[in-house]
Design a protein around this motif. Structure first.
Motif, PDB file in Angstrom:
ATOM      1  N   ILE A  77     -91.103  -4.163 -66.223  1.00 40.90           N
ATOM      2  CA  ILE A  77     -91.597  -3.585 -64.979  1.00 40.90           C
ATOM      3  C   ILE A  77     -92.767  -4.376 -64.394  1.00 40.90           C
ATOM      4  N   ASN A  78     -93.571  -5.015 -65.258  1.00 43.13           N
ATOM      5  CA  ASN A  78     -94.726  -5.773 -64.772  1.00 43.13           C
ATOM      6  C   ASN A  78     -94.326  -7.071 -64.067  1.00 43.13           C
ATOM      7  N   GLU A  79     -93.044  -7.459 -64.133  1.00 47.79           N
ATOM      8  CA  GLU A  79     -92.586  -8.671 -63.459  1.00 47.79           C
ATOM      9  C   GLU A  79     -92.338  -8.453 -61.971  1.00 47.79           C
ATOM     10  N   PHE A  80     -92.345  -7.199 -61.529  1.00 51.60           N
ATOM     11  CA  PHE A  80     -92.126  -6.895 -60.120  1.00 51.60           C
ATOM     12  C   PHE A  80     -93.466  -6.764 -59.397  1.00 51.60           C
ATOM     13  N   SER A  81     -93.432  -6.952 -58.109  1.00 59.77           N
ATOM     14  CA  SER A  81     -94.649  -6.852 -57.309  1.00 59.77           C
ATOM     15  C   SER A  81     -95.145  -5.405 -57.289  1.00 59.77           C
ATOM     16  N   ARG A  82     -96.402  -5.223 -56.886  1.00 55.09           N
ATOM     17  CA  ARG A  82     -96.962  -3.879 -56.816  1.00 55.09           C
ATOM     18  C   ARG A  82     -96.177  -2.999 -55.850  1.00 55.09           C
ATOM     19  N   HIS A  83     -95.713  -3.593 -54.775  1.00 56.24           N
ATOM     20  CA  HIS A  83     -94.938  -2.827 -53.792  1.00 56.24           C
ATOM     21  C   HIS A  83     -93.696  -2.229 -54.445  1.00 56.24           C
ATOM     22  N   TYR A  84     -92.921  -3.052 -55.141  1.00 54.60           N
ATOM     23  CA  TYR A  84     -91.700  -2.553 -55.756  1.00 54.60           C
ATOM     24  C   TYR A  84     -91.991  -1.594 -56.909  1.00 54.60           C
ATOM     25  N   ARG A  85     -93.106  -1.789 -57.569  1.00 55.46           N
ATOM     26  CA  ARG A  85     -93.463  -0.853 -58.623  1.00 55.46           C
ATOM     27  C   ARG A  85     -93.797   0.522 -58.045  1.00 55.46           C
ATOM     28  N   ARG A  86     -94.479   0.549 -56.897  1.00 54.57           N
ATOM     29  CA  ARG A  86     -94.779   1.824 -56.253  1.00 54.57           C
ATOM     30  C   ARG A  86     -93.505   2.524 -55.781  1.00 54.57           C
ATOM     31  N   VAL A  87     -92.611   1.737 -55.162  1.00 55.02           N
ATOM     32  CA  VAL A  87     -91.337   2.303 -54.697  1.00 55.02           C
ATOM     33  C   VAL A  87     -90.525   2.804 -55.884  1.00 55.02           C
ATOM     34  N   LEU A  88     -90.514   2.002 -56.956  1.00 56.36           N
ATOM     35  CA  LEU A  88     -89.747   2.380 -58.141  1.00 56.36           C
ATOM     36  C   LEU A  88     -90.305   3.667 -58.748  1.00 56.36           C
ATOM     37  N   LYS A  89     -91.635   3.821 -58.755  1.00 55.34           N
ATOM     38  CA  LYS A  89     -92.236   5.028 -59.316  1.00 55.34           C
ATOM     39  C   LYS A  89     -91.755   6.270 -58.564  1.00 55.34           C
ATOM     40  N   LYS A  90     -91.601   6.181 -57.266  1.00 56.48           N
ATOM     41  CA  LYS A  90     -91.109   7.310 -56.485  1.00 56.48           C
ATOM     42  C   LYS A  90     -89.701   7.683 -56.915  1.00 56.48           C
ATOM     43  N   HIS A  91     -88.857   6.660 -57.143  1.00 57.38           N
ATOM     44  CA  HIS A  91     -87.488   6.928 -57.598  1.00 57.38           C
ATOM     45  C   HIS A  91     -87.492   7.553 -58.998  1.00 57.38           C
ATOM     46  N   LEU A  92     -88.358   7.039 -59.869  1.00 58.05           N
ATOM     47  CA  LEU A  92     -88.423   7.568 -61.235  1.00 58.05           C
ATOM     48  C   LEU A  92     -88.914   9.013 -61.237  1.00 58.05           C
TER      49      LEU A  92
END
Length: 269
Positions: free
Chosen positions: A226-241
């Motif tokens: 997960i740390n290989e993705f940008s902060r933007h995608y991590r934030r978006v991904l957190k919403k999905h999770l």
């Protein structure tokens, strides 16, 4: 989510064990000399095994204290094997001054495929993958508090000749207090594991954009962390999770902890 929760490897420490008692054990198992266990060098190590796979391991006294007539004896076994060694454990109880709880592995068996379970560390641990098993914690950290591994339990059972029909994933987390606790004072209240890890059950059939679906597939397969993705995608991904079903480790552990710690105390005290 219903999961089968149990305590796996158990480590205890017995205080003031005479050296001659350890020598009495040498006829019952295979003994080896100095061995390092989590950075501590023990003067003697012994494993006693029985038919059916029951085992118990002993680590006795620091190599720097071999002149002392009494020492600490560290015991490692699986809770289900305690009854197999009841005579030996009763003898240890009689001669020791105290028994301390050191650590245990908490195993969550979840009836879902490995690729539907996504676990992230809440303390900054990085995930590594080796031969299909996901690890949070590096080499030499196997017995450390919070060490975690996640693997396909059905596949692991199949390698041992045990065949089950249903999917099964194991999440295994080490609980090790900052210092040993007297077994008689061990709190019935279970430890919190939710502060260590967040677990999510991933359902890719839910409405997910193609890019986020691709990210989830990469994460679940272990191709990327997960740390290989940008902060933007991590934030978006957190919403999905957050919209997916969560694994509440503390809730799943609640009843199992009370029951199994009571059983362990019954054998040892």
């Amino acid at each position: 989510m219903l999961a089968n929760v149990k305590l796996d490897k158990l480590v205890l420490e017995y205080v003031s064990i005479p050296l001659n008692f350890f020598h009495e054990l040498e006829e019952e198992g295979e003994i080896s000399n100095i061995r390092s266990n989590e950075g501590f060098h023990y003067h003697r190590c012994l494993q006693i095994s029985k038919k059916g796979g029951a085992y118990i391991k002993f680590y006795y006294q620091s190599k720097y204290e071999i002149w002392k007539p009494f020492g600490k004896l560290r015991l490692e076994t699986h809770p289900k094997h305690l009854s197999e060694f009841s005579t030996l454990l009763n003898r240890l109880k009689e001669i020791c001054s105290d028994i301390y709880f050191v650590s245990t592995d908490v195993a969550f068996d979840i009836p879902l495929p490995l690729n539907n379970i996504f676990v992230t560390s809440n303390t900054g641990r990085q995930m590594n993958i080796f031969q299909g098993t996901r690890y949070f914690g590096g080499k030499g950290q196997r017995g450390k508090h919070g060490y975690c591994r996640i693997y396909d339990k059905r596949e692991e059972l199949a390698r041992r000749g045990i065949v089950i029909d249903d999917e099964l994933t194991r999440v295994e987390i080490v609980y090790k207090p900052t210092k040993p606790i007297k077994l008689e004072e061990l709190l019935i209240e279970p430890p919190s594991l939710n502060n260590l890890y967040t677990g999510t059950i991933i359902n890719l059939d839910k409405q997910v954009t193609p890019i986020n679906k691709a990210i989830l597939i990469c994460l679940l397969s272990g191709k990327m962390a997960i740390n290989e993705f940008s902060r933007h995608y991590r934030r978006v991904l957190k919403k999905h999770l957050d919209s997916q079903e969560q694994l509440d480790f503390d809730q799943m552990l609640q009843s199992a902890w009370i029951e199994q710690i009571s059983i362990i105390k019954g054998f040892l005290l």
